[in-house]
Design a protein around this motif. Structure first.
Motif, PDB file in Angstrom:
ATOM      1  N   SER A 180      67.270  16.988 -13.729  1.00 55.61           N
ATOM      2  CA  SER A 180      68.711  16.744 -13.817  1.00 55.61           C
ATOM      3  C   SER A 180      69.466  17.305 -12.618  1.00 55.61           C
ATOM      4  O   SER A 180      70.690  17.369 -12.642  1.00 55.61           O
ATOM      5  N   SER A 181      68.761  17.701 -11.578  1.00 55.67           N
ATOM      6  CA  SER A 181      69.451  18.303 -10.436  1.00 55.67           C
ATOM      7  C   SER A 181      70.196  17.244  -9.628  1.00 55.67           C
ATOM      8  O   SER A 181      69.739  16.098  -9.499  1.00 55.67           O
ATOM      9  N   ASP A 182      71.333  17.643  -9.100  1.00 53.53           N
ATOM     10  CA  ASP A 182      72.142  16.722  -8.291  1.00 53.53           C
ATOM     11  C   ASP A 182      71.376  16.280  -7.053  1.00 53.53           C
ATOM     12  O   ASP A 182      71.525  15.144  -6.601  1.00 53.53           O
ATOM     13  N   GLU A 183      70.580  17.178  -6.529  1.00 51.24           N
ATOM     14  CA  GLU A 183      69.824  16.859  -5.314  1.00 51.24           C
ATOM     15  C   GLU A 183      68.849  15.697  -5.568  1.00 51.24           C
ATOM     16  O   GLU A 183      68.776  14.753  -4.780  1.00 51.24           O
ATOM     17  N   LYS A 184      68.135  15.781  -6.662  1.00 50.06           N
ATOM     18  CA  LYS A 184      67.165  14.724  -6.963  1.00 50.06           C
ATOM     19  C   LYS A 184      67.870  13.433  -7.341  1.00 50.06           C
ATOM     20  O   LYS A 184      67.404  12.332  -7.035  1.00 50.06           O
ATOM     21  N   LYS A 185      68.999  13.590  -8.031  1.00 49.82           N
ATOM     22  CA  LYS A 185      69.772  12.402  -8.389  1.00 49.82           C
ATOM     23  C   LYS A 185      70.257  11.688  -7.118  1.00 49.82           C
ATOM     24  O   LYS A 185      70.192  10.469  -7.006  1.00 49.82           O
ATOM     25  N   ALA A 186      70.716  12.478  -6.158  1.00 46.88           N
ATOM     26  CA  ALA A 186      71.193  11.900  -4.898  1.00 46.88           C
ATOM     27  C   ALA A 186      70.051  11.228  -4.153  1.00 46.88           C
ATOM     28  O   ALA A 186      70.227  10.165  -3.535  1.00 46.88           O
ATOM     29  N   ARG A 187      68.887  11.838  -4.225  1.00 43.44           N
ATOM     30  CA  ARG A 187      67.729  11.248  -3.545  1.00 43.44           C
ATOM     31  C   ARG A 187      67.356   9.905  -4.168  1.00 43.44           C
ATOM     32  O   ARG A 187      66.998   8.957  -3.476  1.00 43.44           O
ATOM     33  N   ALA A 188      67.451   9.841  -5.488  1.00 43.68           N
ATOM     34  CA  ALA A 188      67.147   8.586  -6.175  1.00 43.68           C
ATOM     35  C   ALA A 188      68.154   7.509  -5.811  1.00 43.68           C
ATOM     36  O   ALA A 188      67.802   6.354  -5.583  1.00 43.68           O
ATOM     37  N   ARG A 189      69.410   7.917  -5.766  1.00 45.41           N
ATOM     38  CA  ARG A 189      70.454   6.960  -5.401  1.00 45.41           C
ATOM     39  C   ARG A 189      70.215   6.432  -3.998  1.00 45.41           C
ATOM     40  O   ARG A 189      70.324   5.244  -3.724  1.00 45.41           O
ATOM     41  N   GLN A 190      69.875   7.337  -3.096  1.00 43.54           N
ATOM     42  CA  GLN A 190      69.627   6.956  -1.705  1.00 43.54           C
ATOM     43  C   GLN A 190      68.415   6.023  -1.594  1.00 43.54           C
ATOM     44  O   GLN A 190      68.392   5.105  -0.775  1.00 43.54           O
ATOM     45  N   ALA A 191      67.417   6.273  -2.438  1.00 35.12           N
ATOM     46  CA  ALA A 191      66.218   5.429  -2.402  1.00 35.12           C
ATOM     47  C   ALA A 191      66.493   4.023  -2.927  1.00 35.12           C
ATOM     48  O   ALA A 191      65.761   3.093  -2.613  1.00 35.12           O
ATOM     49  N   GLY A 192      67.557   3.902  -3.738  1.00 36.05           N
ATOM     50  CA  GLY A 192      67.906   2.574  -4.230  1.00 36.05           C
ATOM     51  C   GLY A 192      67.884   2.433  -5.740  1.00 36.05           C
ATOM     52  O   GLY A 192      67.936   1.313  -6.264  1.00 36.05           O
ATOM     53  N   ALA A 193      67.840   3.570  -6.456  1.00 35.57           N
ATOM     54  CA  ALA A 193      67.865   3.492  -7.922  1.00 35.57           C
ATOM     55  C   ALA A 193      69.208   2.958  -8.395  1.00 35.57           C
ATOM     56  O   ALA A 193      70.240   3.161  -7.749  1.00 35.57           O
ATOM     57  N   THR A 194      69.172   2.300  -9.541  1.00 34.95           N
ATOM     58  CA  THR A 194      70.394   1.734 -10.117  1.00 34.95           C
ATOM     59  C   THR A 194      71.081   2.732 -11.047  1.00 34.95           C
ATOM     60  O   THR A 194      72.295   2.696 -11.216  1.00 34.95           O
ATOM     61  N   GLY A 195      70.290   3.588 -11.659  1.00 37.25           N
ATOM     62  CA  GLY A 195      70.860   4.539 -12.589  1.00 37.25           C
ATOM     63  C   GLY A 195      69.893   5.657 -12.905  1.00 37.25           C
ATOM     64  O   GLY A 195      68.707   5.595 -12.558  1.00 37.25           O
TER      65      GLY A 195
END
Lengths: 184, 121
Positions: free
Chosen positions: B86-101
């Motif tokens: 649930s870390s913001d860092e990993k969430k940001a990484r997922a978003r950057q990689a192209g995750a939708t949610g």
């Protein structure tokens, strides 16, 4: 560290409260907990010299149907996956992990056998995930106290009096962030 | 037409739960145990949506998302991350990689279904 285990003393004893998980490679840390119908799964990987404990409790079954409404699987799966993930992050692998299960007592005669259902769930989870179960001290009708020197895989489990202070209410709900959805 | 969802998770128990929740809601479900297995399956299949864990052996969820977004036929396919992280860092990484949610485990079947409906076209 996952959750909010409570440091019990300067002797590096960590009390793993309901709904929390703790993994460590520090051989000086002893994880402790008291269990009623809850389950504590202790994992140890002798190759990676890391170990951890979770502590999960089912919610009250709805309509008297244990395990049919998804609650057991949800909370149990979450606790088990969290524990396994933290173990993997510290270098453990499923093939070399060894599991112990404790708890799962049915404290109140005449009520649903929640402890039995918890034990069944934990055994099934470990089997499905290919993690060897090396010891299980579950069932019965009395609480247990577990002490686990996680990094060394040393466990002591003993039955305690039925008047032992067990808080079985805190973990009846999932962690606050569970199921949260954020769309990008 | 029935939509197909690929679930990617190294935990058989979690895949079983997802299958149960999704088939009850009318989806066809395919499963892969990690990013490598998912890519192999995707070589010859085209699901409507992917739900992936992050922490997996061989190829993690970040790697899988990056690989999928690099392929033109999966550029617009919804990809939901389902993880204990649930870390913001990993969430940001997922978003950057192209995750939708991003969905935090343990998942609520209704919230998951709602998220799927919102990102499905």
């Amino acid at each position: 560290m996952i959750g909010a285990p409570e440091a019990a003393s300067a002797a590096r004893r960590v009390n793993v409260l309901q709904g929390t998980t703790f993994v460590t490679d520090d051989p000086g840390i002893v994880l402790t907990t008291i269990l009623g119908s809850c389950i504590a799964c202790c994992l140890h990987d002798p190759r990676a010299r890391v170990g951890g404990m979770n502590h999960f409790l089912l919610s009250e079954p709805r309509h008297g149907r244990i395990g049919l409404d998804g609650e057991a699987e949800r909370y149990g799966v979450y606790a088990m996956e969290l524990l396994i993930n933290e173990m993997l992050k510290k270098g453990a692998s499923r093939s070399t992990m060894r599991a112990h299960l404790y708890g799962g007592a049915n404290l109140h005669a005449g009520m649903h056998a929640i402890g039995t259902e918890n034990s069944r769930f934990a055994r099934a989870f470990l089997a499905k995930d290919g993690i060897a179960l090396s010891q299980a001290n579950v069932g019965g009708d009395t609480p247990r106290r577990v002490e686990f020197r996680a990094a060394r895989g040393q466990v002591r489990c003993r039955v305690v009096g039925s008047d032992a202070p067990i808080d079985e209410t805190k973990a009846t709900s999932a962690p606050r962030s569970s199921g949260d959805v954020e769309l990008f | 037409m029935t939509k197909t969802i690929l679930t990617v998770d190294d935990s058989p128990s979690m895949r079983m739960l997802l299958r149960s929740a999704l088939t009850e809601r009318g989806y066809d479900v395919a499963e892969a145990e990690d990013g490598v297995a998912a890519l192999e399956w995707l070589d010859s299949n085209a699901p409507n949506l992917v739900i992936t864990d992050i922490n997996m052996p061989r190829m993690d969820g970040f790697g899988l998302i990056e690989q999928l977004r690099a392929r033109s036929r999966f550029r617009d396919m919804p990809i939901l991350v389902l993880t204990t992280e649930s870390s913001d860092e990993k969430k940001a990484r997922a978003r950057q990689a192209g995750a939708t949610g991003w969905i935090v485990k343990p998942f609520d079947p209704e919230k998951l279904a709602s998220a799927i409906r919102r990102v499905s076209h």
